[in-house]
Design a protein around this motif. Structure first.
Motif, PDB file in Angstrom:
ATOM      1  N   ARG A 161      59.123  69.140  15.275  1.00  0.00           N
ATOM      2  CA  ARG A 161      58.343  68.924  16.489  1.00  0.00           C
ATOM      3  C   ARG A 161      56.923  69.447  16.265  1.00  0.00           C
ATOM      4  O   ARG A 161      56.717  70.520  15.692  1.00  0.00           O
ATOM      5  N   ALA A 162      55.946  68.699  16.706  1.00  0.00           N
ATOM      6  CA  ALA A 162      54.546  69.055  16.515  1.00  0.00           C
ATOM      7  C   ALA A 162      53.805  68.916  17.843  1.00  0.00           C
ATOM      8  O   ALA A 162      54.291  68.265  18.772  1.00  0.00           O
ATOM      9  N   PRO A 163      52.621  69.524  17.941  1.00  0.00           N
ATOM     10  CA  PRO A 163      51.841  69.352  19.179  1.00  0.00           C
ATOM     11  C   PRO A 163      51.481  67.886  19.389  1.00  0.00           C
ATOM     12  O   PRO A 163      51.284  67.136  18.429  1.00  0.00           O
ATOM     13  N   ILE A 164      51.405  67.475  20.645  1.00  0.00           N
ATOM     14  CA  ILE A 164      51.013  66.108  20.956  1.00  0.00           C
ATOM     15  C   ILE A 164      49.553  65.886  20.555  1.00  0.00           C
ATOM     16  O   ILE A 164      48.677  66.696  20.865  1.00  0.00           O
ATOM     17  N   THR A 165      49.321  64.804  19.827  1.00  0.00           N
ATOM     18  CA  THR A 165      47.971  64.477  19.390  1.00  0.00           C
ATOM     19  C   THR A 165      47.146  63.949  20.567  1.00  0.00           C
ATOM     20  O   THR A 165      47.565  63.000  21.239  1.00  0.00           O
ATOM     21  N   PRO A 166      45.988  64.526  20.828  1.00  0.00           N
ATOM     22  CA  PRO A 166      45.120  63.977  21.887  1.00  0.00           C
ATOM     23  C   PRO A 166      44.693  62.560  21.513  1.00  0.00           C
ATOM     24  O   PRO A 166      44.234  62.311  20.406  1.00  0.00           O
ATOM     25  N   SER A 167      44.865  61.644  22.412  1.00  0.00           N
ATOM     26  CA  SER A 167      44.553  60.249  22.117  1.00  0.00           C
ATOM     27  C   SER A 167      43.126  59.924  22.515  1.00  0.00           C
ATOM     28  O   SER A 167      42.620  60.420  23.516  1.00  0.00           O
ATOM     29  N   GLU A 266      57.559  61.078  12.215  1.00  0.00           N
ATOM     30  CA  GLU A 266      56.527  62.107  12.143  1.00  0.00           C
ATOM     31  C   GLU A 266      55.409  61.798  13.143  1.00  0.00           C
ATOM     32  O   GLU A 266      54.833  62.711  13.747  1.00  0.00           O
ATOM     33  N   ALA A 267      55.093  60.528  13.309  1.00  0.00           N
ATOM     34  CA  ALA A 267      54.102  60.155  14.322  1.00  0.00           C
ATOM     35  C   ALA A 267      54.650  60.365  15.723  1.00  0.00           C
ATOM     36  O   ALA A 267      53.968  60.931  16.597  1.00  0.00           O
ATOM     37  N   LEU A 268      55.872  59.924  15.951  1.00  0.00           N
ATOM     38  CA  LEU A 268      56.468  60.064  17.280  1.00  0.00           C
ATOM     39  C   LEU A 268      56.608  61.532  17.678  1.00  0.00           C
ATOM     40  O   LEU A 268      56.537  61.871  18.866  1.00  0.00           O
ATOM     41  N   ALA A 269      56.807  62.412  16.699  1.00  0.00           N
ATOM     42  CA  ALA A 269      56.894  63.842  16.987  1.00  0.00           C
ATOM     43  C   ALA A 269      55.594  64.379  17.563  1.00  0.00           C
ATOM     44  O   ALA A 269      55.566  65.464  18.149  1.00  0.00           O
ATOM     45  N   ALA A 327      53.250  56.793  26.719  1.00  0.00           N
ATOM     46  CA  ALA A 327      54.288  57.432  27.542  1.00  0.00           C
ATOM     47  C   ALA A 327      55.653  57.293  26.880  1.00  0.00           C
ATOM     48  O   ALA A 327      56.452  58.244  26.864  1.00  0.00           O
ATOM     49  N   SER A 328      55.939  56.121  26.332  1.00  0.00           N
ATOM     50  CA  SER A 328      57.221  55.909  25.644  1.00  0.00           C
ATOM     51  C   SER A 328      57.321  56.786  24.408  1.00  0.00           C
ATOM     52  O   SER A 328      58.394  57.323  24.101  1.00  0.00           O
ATOM     53  N   ALA A 329      56.212  56.936  23.670  1.00  0.00           N
ATOM     54  CA  ALA A 329      56.228  57.780  22.469  1.00  0.00           C
ATOM     55  C   ALA A 329      56.523  59.228  22.831  1.00  0.00           C
ATOM     56  O   ALA A 329      57.265  59.925  22.115  1.00  0.00           O
ATOM     57  N   ARG A 330      56.007  59.683  23.949  1.00  0.00           N
ATOM     58  CA  ARG A 330      56.275  61.065  24.349  1.00  0.00           C
ATOM     59  C   ARG A 330      57.729  61.242  24.783  1.00  0.00           C
ATOM     60  O   ARG A 330      58.335  62.287  24.530  1.00  0.00           O
ATOM     61  N   ARG A 331      58.299  60.233  25.401  1.00  0.00           N
ATOM     62  CA  ARG A 331      59.721  60.321  25.740  1.00  0.00           C
ATOM     63  C   ARG A 331      60.573  60.320  24.472  1.00  0.00           C
ATOM     64  O   ARG A 331      61.535  61.078  24.365  1.00  0.00           O
ATOM     65  N   ARG A 332      60.227  59.455  23.514  1.00  0.00           N
ATOM     66  CA  ARG A 332      60.969  59.419  22.250  1.00  0.00           C
ATOM     67  C   ARG A 332      60.834  60.737  21.517  1.00  0.00           C
ATOM     68  O   ARG A 332      61.776  61.201  20.876  1.00  0.00           O
ATOM     69  N   ARG A 333      59.679  61.360  21.605  1.00  0.00           N
ATOM     70  CA  ARG A 333      59.447  62.662  20.980  1.00  0.00           C
ATOM     71  C   ARG A 333      60.477  63.680  21.434  1.00  0.00           C
ATOM     72  O   ARG A 333      61.000  64.471  20.644  1.00  0.00           O
TER      73      ARG A 333
END
Length: 365
Positions: A161-167, A266-269, A327-333
């Motif tokens: 798990r990694a910090p969410i990347t600011p988009s 790794e991206a989704l994390a 939003a979906s990527a954060r849920r998958r994370r």
């Protein structure tokens, strides 16, 4: 403490080629050690998975030194190419093969596909158990080879798990993380982006550039045409890759085959959406247990630059789409599994194989 011997290709620690298979091996073995296993590594030099005679001789010498009755975990990049060594050894050793990508699904570097599949079949049928890294691979192996389904086990890769990347609002920072090899489809991605000259985007290609020199050279005209919009970084260390992903809006995985797709998780994390080809286990990796309607990105047909360009145009032009995918990527994370679970699943297979190999009187005691 339970002992396992492990046969690894020497590329497992090759910084030029930090493959998903190598990362999997290292993380699984570290996890086994943390679970109390004694792990004895035997790193075998050679141009795996297409070994020369010296590599086969080196493997044979290593295998002959392993005591009878030992449990042996073998990376499939070695196992599937060496039936002459491992099938006889299976009569005195408890072999467990980790199949990252069935060799019968690759583009053989030597020999014909029929021979590659024959050799792989012989080894997998002789093994006490087979560990595969995705449900897709399990289905593929069982469909292609006459294996007892109860001996083929899925242990998917884990993710840190990694910090969410600011988009960035426009979503224009694109990345592909893969060595420049034909199987990874860089040519398709460059073709697709060449169709989007009117849009604001940049691309970073992260991965070794010298593994397939002829293929890398074939990309030069497209790279020249796209100019400084594409940054070819070469192979990067773990911290450097993490830094790149910390400045990424969208990961693109245009592979021609992929059993799982660790770059995607790794991206989704980090909450980064993914556009990937509909090959192998990639759609399942993106979807997880969710529905197609909740994909954290999109899947497209392989080798279809026009379709890929269309999806990338949609991403770059549609702010609502970008918000939905993020939003979906954060849920998958939140549903991604850790490497500790991978290690436990591999450990369970090894323990079961070792237990079944014990003489009945020893089990009774």
């Amino acid at each position: 403490m339970t002992l396992v011997h492990v046969l690894l290709p020497d590329l497992v620690d090759d910084a030029r080629r930090p493959s998903g298979g190598s990362i999997y091996d290292r993380r699984a073995l570290a996890g086994l050690t943390s679970l109390g296993w004694s792990v004895r590594e035997h790193v075998v030099p050679g141009p795996w998975p297409w070994p020369a005679r010296d590599a086969v001789r080196a493997l044979r010498a290593v295998v002959e030194r392993i005591p009878d009755g030992s449990t042996v975990l073998v990376d499939g990049i070695i196992a599937s190419a060496t039936p002459d060594v491992l099938v006889p050894a299976s009569r005195r050793l408890n072999l467990v093969v980790v199949v990252h990508l069935p060799l019968g699904e690759t583009f053989p570097g030597s020999g014909d596909v029929a021979t590659v599949r024959r050799d792989e079949r012989a080894v997998l049928e002789a093994a006490a158990a087979v560990v595969v890294t995705s449900a897709w691979t399990r289905r593929r192996v069982l469909a292609r080879y006459d294996l007892d389904p109860s001996t083929v086990h899925v242990a998917e890769p884990g993710t840190d798990r990694a910090p969410i990347t600011p988009s960035r609002p426009d979503g224009g920072r694109l990345v592909q993380v893969a060595p420049l090899t034909a199987i990874k489809g860089h040519d398709v991605l460059l073709d697709a982006l060449g169709r989007l000259p009117d849009l604001d985007w940049s691309l970073r290609l992260v991965g070794a550039t010298d593994l397939e020199p002829a293929y890398a050279a074939s990309l030069e005209p497209a790279l020249d045409a796209l100019g400084d919009r594409v940054d070819l970084t070469g192979a990067l260390g773990r911290e450097q890759v993490d830094a790149v992903l910390g400045e990424t809006d969208l990961l693109v995985v245009p592979s021609r085959t992929e059993t799982y797709g660790m770059a995607a998780t790794e991206a989704l994390a980090r909450g980064i959406p993914v556009v990937a080809t509909a090959v192998g286990g990639l759609p399942e990796t993106l979807r997880g247990t969710g529905s197609d309607a909740d994909l954290p990105g999109a899947v497209v047909a392989p080798d279809d630059a026009e379709a890929l360009a269309g999806v990338l145009r949609d991403w770059l032009e549609d702010a609502t789409l970008r918000a939905r995918w993020r939003a979906s990527a954060r849920r998958r994370r939140g549903a991604l599994r850790g490497w500790d679970r991978t290690a436990r699943e591999v450990a369970d297979v090894l323990a079961d194989v070792a237990h079944r190999a014990q003489p009945s009187e020893a089990v009774a005691r």
